[in-house]
Motif scaffolding. Structure first.
Motif, PDB file in Angstrom:
ATOM      1  N   PHE A 397       0.534  -1.039  -0.052  1.00  0.00           N
ATOM      2  CA  PHE A 397      -0.060  -0.151   0.553  1.00  0.00           C
ATOM      3  C   PHE A 397       0.470   1.215   0.214  1.00  0.00           C
ATOM      4  CE2 PHE A 397       0.992  -1.283   4.672  1.00  0.00           C
ATOM      5  CZ  PHE A 397       1.270   0.447   5.529  1.00  0.00           C
ATOM      6  N   GLY A 398       0.182   2.766  -0.302  1.00  0.00           N
ATOM      7  CA  GLY A 398       1.224   3.864  -0.352  1.00  0.00           C
ATOM      8  C   GLY A 398       1.329   4.376   0.398  1.00  0.00           C
ATOM      9  N   GLY A 399       1.784   3.674   2.279  1.00  0.00           N
ATOM     10  CA  GLY A 399       2.087   4.809   3.554  1.00  0.00           C
ATOM     11  C   GLY A 399       3.004   4.215   3.449  1.00  0.00           C
ATOM     12  N   PRO A 400       4.115   5.327   4.039  1.00  0.00           N
ATOM     13  CA  PRO A 400       5.472   5.516   4.604  1.00  0.00           C
ATOM     14  C   PRO A 400       5.469   4.275   5.541  1.00  0.00           C
ATOM     15  CG  PRO A 400       4.581   7.382   4.793  1.00  0.00           C
ATOM     16  CD  PRO A 400       3.807   6.578   4.496  1.00  0.00           C
ATOM     17  N   ARG A 401       5.081   3.420   5.997  1.00  0.00           N
ATOM     18  CA  ARG A 401       4.706   2.521   7.510  1.00  0.00           C
ATOM     19  C   ARG A 401       4.822   1.040   6.185  1.00  0.00           C
ATOM     20  NH1 ARG A 401       1.274  -0.837   9.731  1.00  0.00           N
ATOM     21  NH2 ARG A 401      -1.045   0.374   9.527  1.00  0.00           N
ATOM     22  N   TRP A 402       4.653   1.175   5.141  1.00  0.00           N
ATOM     23  CA  TRP A 402       4.942  -0.836   4.832  1.00  0.00           C
ATOM     24  C   TRP A 402       6.675  -0.673   4.387  1.00  0.00           C
ATOM     25  CZ3 TRP A 402       8.481  -1.279   0.633  1.00  0.00           C
ATOM     26  CH2 TRP A 402       8.147  -2.800   0.108  1.00  0.00           C
ATOM     27  N   PHE A 403       6.959   0.358   4.449  1.00  0.00           N
ATOM     28  CA  PHE A 403       8.677   0.655   4.252  1.00  0.00           C
ATOM     29  C   PHE A 403       9.197   0.709   5.522  1.00  0.00           C
ATOM     30  CE2 PHE A 403       7.010   3.355   0.963  1.00  0.00           C
ATOM     31  CZ  PHE A 403       7.604   2.718  -0.982  1.00  0.00           C
ATOM     32  N   LEU A 404       8.855   0.702   6.138  1.00  0.00           N
ATOM     33  CA  LEU A 404       9.337   0.368   8.004  1.00  0.00           C
ATOM     34  C   LEU A 404       9.328  -1.068   8.233  1.00  0.00           C
ATOM     35  CD1 LEU A 404       8.259   3.554   9.806  1.00  0.00           C
ATOM     36  CD2 LEU A 404      10.427   2.972   8.428  1.00  0.00           C
ATOM     37  N   ASP A 405       7.813  -1.942   8.234  1.00  0.00           N
ATOM     38  CA  ASP A 405       7.543  -2.778   8.364  1.00  0.00           C
ATOM     39  C   ASP A 405       8.255  -3.669   7.671  1.00  0.00           C
ATOM     40  OD1 ASP A 405       5.486  -2.009   9.912  1.00  0.00           O
ATOM     41  OD2 ASP A 405       3.843  -2.595   8.358  1.00  0.00           O
ATOM     42  N   GLN A 406       9.351  -3.443   6.318  1.00  0.00           N
ATOM     43  CA  GLN A 406      10.083  -4.557   5.918  1.00  0.00           C
ATOM     44  C   GLN A 406      11.104  -4.710   7.002  1.00  0.00           C
ATOM     45  OE1 GLN A 406       8.319  -6.043   3.588  1.00  0.00           O
ATOM     46  NE2 GLN A 406       7.006  -4.439   4.103  1.00  0.00           N
ATOM     47  N   PHE A 407      11.653  -4.047   7.948  1.00  0.00           N
ATOM     48  CA  PHE A 407      12.587  -3.825   8.832  1.00  0.00           C
ATOM     49  C   PHE A 407      12.676  -4.009   9.596  1.00  0.00           C
ATOM     50  CE2 PHE A 407      13.414  -1.246   5.102  1.00  0.00           C
ATOM     51  CZ  PHE A 407      14.968  -2.063   4.574  1.00  0.00           C
ATOM     52  N   ASN A 408      11.391  -4.612   9.700  1.00  0.00           N
ATOM     53  CA  ASN A 408      11.185  -5.281  11.418  1.00  0.00           C
ATOM     54  C   ASN A 408      12.038  -6.113  12.135  1.00  0.00           C
ATOM     55  OD1 ASN A 408       8.888  -6.998  13.590  1.00  0.00           O
ATOM     56  ND2 ASN A 408       8.150  -4.481  13.782  1.00  0.00           N
ATOM     57  N   CYS A 409      11.693  -5.865  13.504  1.00  0.00           N
ATOM     58  CA  CYS A 409      12.745  -6.829  13.449  1.00  0.00           C
ATOM     59  C   CYS A 409      12.109  -8.396  14.333  1.00  0.00           C
ATOM     60  CB  CYS A 409      13.356  -6.461  15.398  1.00  0.00           C
ATOM     61  SG  CYS A 409      14.625  -5.220  15.990  1.00  0.00           S
ATOM     62  N   GLY A 410      11.474  -8.382  14.327  1.00  0.00           N
ATOM     63  CA  GLY A 410      10.183 -10.095  14.165  1.00  0.00           C
ATOM     64  C   GLY A 410      10.011 -10.253  12.535  1.00  0.00           C
ATOM     65  N   VAL A 411      10.412  -9.281  12.161  1.00  0.00           N
ATOM     66  CA  VAL A 411      10.698 -10.138  10.407  1.00  0.00           C
ATOM     67  C   VAL A 411      12.852 -10.316  10.102  1.00  0.00           C
ATOM     68  CG1 VAL A 411      10.682  -9.497   7.823  1.00  0.00           C
ATOM     69  CG2 VAL A 411       8.681  -8.948   9.677  1.00  0.00           C
ATOM     70  N   ARG A 412      13.017  -8.968  10.819  1.00  0.00           N
ATOM     71  CA  ARG A 412      14.461  -9.886  10.052  1.00  0.00           C
ATOM     72  C   ARG A 412      15.388  -9.148  11.345  1.00  0.00           C
ATOM     73  NH1 ARG A 412      18.284 -12.442   7.018  1.00  0.00           N
ATOM     74  NH2 ARG A 412      20.472 -10.502   7.001  1.00  0.00           N
ATOM     75  N   LYS A 413      16.008  -9.646  12.032  1.00  0.00           N
ATOM     76  CA  LYS A 413      17.136  -9.167  13.328  1.00  0.00           C
ATOM     77  C   LYS A 413      18.214  -8.249  12.926  1.00  0.00           C
ATOM     78  CE  LYS A 413      14.753 -13.346  16.026  1.00  0.00           C
ATOM     79  NZ  LYS A 413      13.445 -12.020  16.714  1.00  0.00           N
ATOM     80  N   LEU A 414      19.132  -8.729  12.032  1.00  0.00           N
ATOM     81  CA  LEU A 414      20.032  -8.195  11.941  1.00  0.00           C
ATOM     82  C   LEU A 414      20.263  -7.055  11.610  1.00  0.00           C
ATOM     83  CD1 LEU A 414      23.184  -8.758  11.105  1.00  0.00           C
ATOM     84  CD2 LEU A 414      23.109  -8.969   9.452  1.00  0.00           C
ATOM     85  N   LEU A 415      20.501  -5.431  12.068  1.00  0.00           N
ATOM     86  CA  LEU A 415      20.792  -4.374  12.497  1.00  0.00           C
ATOM     87  C   LEU A 415      19.459  -3.813  12.129  1.00  0.00           C
ATOM     88  CD1 LEU A 415      23.540  -4.430   9.589  1.00  0.00           C
ATOM     89  CD2 LEU A 415      23.361  -3.851  11.586  1.00  0.00           C
ATOM     90  N   CYS A 416      18.225  -4.667  12.838  1.00  0.00           N
ATOM     91  CA  CYS A 416      17.246  -3.900  13.114  1.00  0.00           C
ATOM     92  C   CYS A 416      17.128  -2.965  14.251  1.00  0.00           C
ATOM     93  CB  CYS A 416      16.190  -4.832  13.303  1.00  0.00           C
ATOM     94  SG  CYS A 416      15.700  -5.556  14.656  1.00  0.00           S
ATOM     95  N   SER A 417      16.031  -1.942  14.638  1.00  0.00           N
ATOM     96  CA  SER A 417      15.825  -1.404  15.411  1.00  0.00           C
ATOM     97  C   SER A 417      14.912  -1.226  16.136  1.00  0.00           C
ATOM     98  CB  SER A 417      16.138   0.190  14.225  1.00  0.00           C
ATOM     99  OG  SER A 417      15.284   1.182  15.911  1.00  0.00           O
ATOM    100  N   PRO A 418      14.821  -2.212  17.546  1.00  0.00           N
ATOM    101  CA  PRO A 418      13.950  -1.645  18.478  1.00  0.00           C
ATOM    102  C   PRO A 418      12.994  -0.439  18.618  1.00  0.00           C
ATOM    103  CG  PRO A 418      15.920  -3.603  19.674  1.00  0.00           C
ATOM    104  CD  PRO A 418      15.757  -2.824  18.200  1.00  0.00           C
ATOM    105  N   GLU A 419      14.099   0.459  18.910  1.00  0.00           N
ATOM    106  CA  GLU A 419      13.430   2.283  18.485  1.00  0.00           C
ATOM    107  C   GLU A 419      12.755   2.222  17.506  1.00  0.00           C
ATOM    108  OE1 GLU A 419      17.505   0.456  21.408  1.00  0.00           O
ATOM    109  OE2 GLU A 419      16.790   1.088  19.468  1.00  0.00           O
ATOM    110  N   ALA A 420      13.134   1.787  16.726  1.00  0.00           N
ATOM    111  CA  ALA A 420      12.074   2.074  15.405  1.00  0.00           C
ATOM    112  C   ALA A 420      10.758   1.484  15.409  1.00  0.00           C
ATOM    113  CB  ALA A 420      13.013   1.794  13.981  1.00  0.00           C
TER     114      ALA A 420
END
Length: 490
Positions: A397-420
């Motif tokens: 979908f066309g929202g900024p959140r989609w881009f951030l969700d791709q780097f969520n620590c639950g999806v990918r742990k290496l160099l992710c950001s719990p703060e983000a």
């Protein structure tokens, strides 16, 4: 003559003589090839490849669907309203039956959606849907979906094939699998309107065509198209683009979408030359993005230095390093790499890219940029040990959140950001639009500080379409529904 392919949202046509006329010659069918493997056409579950998504969308309807232009249209919901605050979507379910003759109800739709949401937990699509706070029925045919915060393009998100409605193993899509052949090919047949809760149409069967669908490796798909064995080839990517004929006699057959999504390099290791965010940033700074796709002669491609495209970030947003020229960025990057090598370390990186001649061209450009700062790059095949790997994904979908969700620590742990991740969760529950936007911008800042992803620009998606095939249009989602291809306008 320069052979140049342009990104466009306008449909092109081409006389059959120039498009390499042929195909099966049967006016009652359309031959379609996806670039992929046959098993992808019959995938089950909720983790689908692009071919699997397309077949699922054609055979399993959701509340809404996409038309050929990428616009949201009714599916199982015949109409809907959205509250003024954007927090509630109310759908009226179409008066139709399941294949076993039982009526389709709002309760069944609600239960199917809730079950799917539970199954999607822990996936990036599940995160995209996190704003859904409640799904409830209002009457036998009315369902309401409440959100914790407004979501741009929420209706687009509901068109995802994984959200198709099921009931006791039954589906009610616009098409049905007529046959699934032993060689992996699938034949899809349009369902009559009266089977979909629509008024019957006289001579319906004469206005539609079957779709003969197969999945082939890229070279085989190109060969099948240019020999006339197939009418359409879907899911072309940059790795395969040099295989497509973009010469004057084929002008109009190569159709490129102005797609939205992620296209870049994910860091796979946080040691060696990539062990420090300063050096990882040096690699990102050194890339000549403006010239990156020059070997492909592609016009209109949008490079990017950020995870979220600047166009989605609002007023005042800009690319990274706005006041530095490419040479100035490379001078900074060169100093950082030199400090590493002076300590007796090597500055070698291995890049994993998909197989295909386009990947070799892309690698050559990246290697040239990095050689300018003292880094030696090596191309390795997918699955081999690498430091960097391609990320090539279309936005849901066309929202900024989609881009951030791709780097969520639950999806990918290496160099992710719990703060983000925490900031994104806050944004999901934040109804105030400005605070919502601020949280997402800060989340991206935290992610970029990790330098775990090197953005390059927008994804490249293209199709081959014979000039006399209706029902196709480039769109920003780079998704091309199969059902419109089955409608014969003659």
């Amino acid at each position: 003559m320069s052979r140049r392919v342009a990104f466009t949202l306008a449909a092109c046509t081409l006389p059959a003589l120039l498009s390499g006329c042929g195909s099966s010659g049967n006016p009652n069918e359309v031959q379609i090839a996806f670039i992929g493997s046959p098993k992808q056409l019959v995938e089950k579950g909720l983790r689908l490849s692009p071919p699997g998504q397309q077949v699922r969308a054609a055979t399993t309807a959701g509340l809404v669907a996409l038309d050929a232009k990428g616009e949201v249209v009714p599916a199982l919901a015949e109409r809907w309203i959205v509250t003024e605050d954007g927090l509630s979507y109310i759908f009226r379910v179409r008066d139709s039956d399941w294949p076993d003759g039982k009526p389709l109800t709002a309760e069944q739709v609600r239960d199917s959606l809730k079950l799917t949401l539970r199954k999607l937990r822990g996936t990036s699509l599940g995160l995209d849907l996190a704003s859904i706070s409640d799904i409830r029925t209002m009457t036998g045919r009315v369902i309401e979906i409440d959100l914790s915060s407004p979501v741009p393009d929420f209706l687009q998100l509901l068109t995802q094939p994984e959200l198709g409605i099921t009931y006791r193993g039954q589906v009610a899509g616009p098409m049905a699998v007529s046959t699934a052949q032993s060689d992996g090919d699938v034949v899809l047949k349009p369902m009559p309107p009266e089977k979909r809760g629509l008024p019957a149409q006289h001579n319906w069967e004469k206005s539609v065509r079957e779709l003969q669908i197969r999945a082939l490796p890229a070279r085989d798909a190109m060969k099948a198209f240019y020999s006339g064995d197939v009418d359409v080839v879907f899911d072309g990517r940059l790795a395969d683009l040099p295989l497509a004929d973009t010469g004057p006699l084929s002008r109009g057959t190569v159709r490129i979408d102005a797609a939205m999504g992620l296209f870049g390099l994910r860091v796979l290791r946080d040691d060696g030359p990539l062990g420090d965010p300063v050096r990882r940033e040096a690699l990102a700074m050194a890339i000549d993005r403006q010239g990156l796709l020059s070997p492909f002669n592609v016009a209109g491609w949008l490079p990017s230095t950020r995870i979220i495209p600047v166009s989605l970030l609002g007023p005042g947003a800009s690319e990274r390093w706005p006041n530095l020229s490419l040479e100035q960025r490379r001078n900074i990057a060169r100093e950082r790499i030199a400090a590493w090598t002076r300590a007796g370390n090597s500055a070698d990186v291995r890049i994993s890219l998909p197989e295909g001649p386009g990947s070799q061209k892309l690698f050559n450009e990246l290697a040239k940029s990095w050689a300018a700062i003292g880094v030696t790059a090596e191309l390795v095949a997918p699955g081999k040990q690498a430091d960097l790997a391609m990320v090539d994904a279309l936005a849901r979908f066309g929202g900024p959140r989609w881009f951030l969700d791709q780097f969520n620590c639950g999806v990918r742990k290496l160099l992710c950001s719990p703060e983000a991740d925490a900031l994104v969760r806050e944004a999901v529950n934040e109804a105030d639009p400005e605070k919502h936007r601020t949280d997402l911008l800060e989340a991206e800042t935290r992610l970029m500080a990790n330098e775990g992803f090197i953005p390059l620009g927008a994804p490249v998606r293209w199709s081959l379409v014979r000039g006399d095939v209706p029902g196709f249009a480039p769109n920003r989602w780079a998704t091309h529904p199969l059902f419109p291809l089955a409608i014969d306008p003659k």
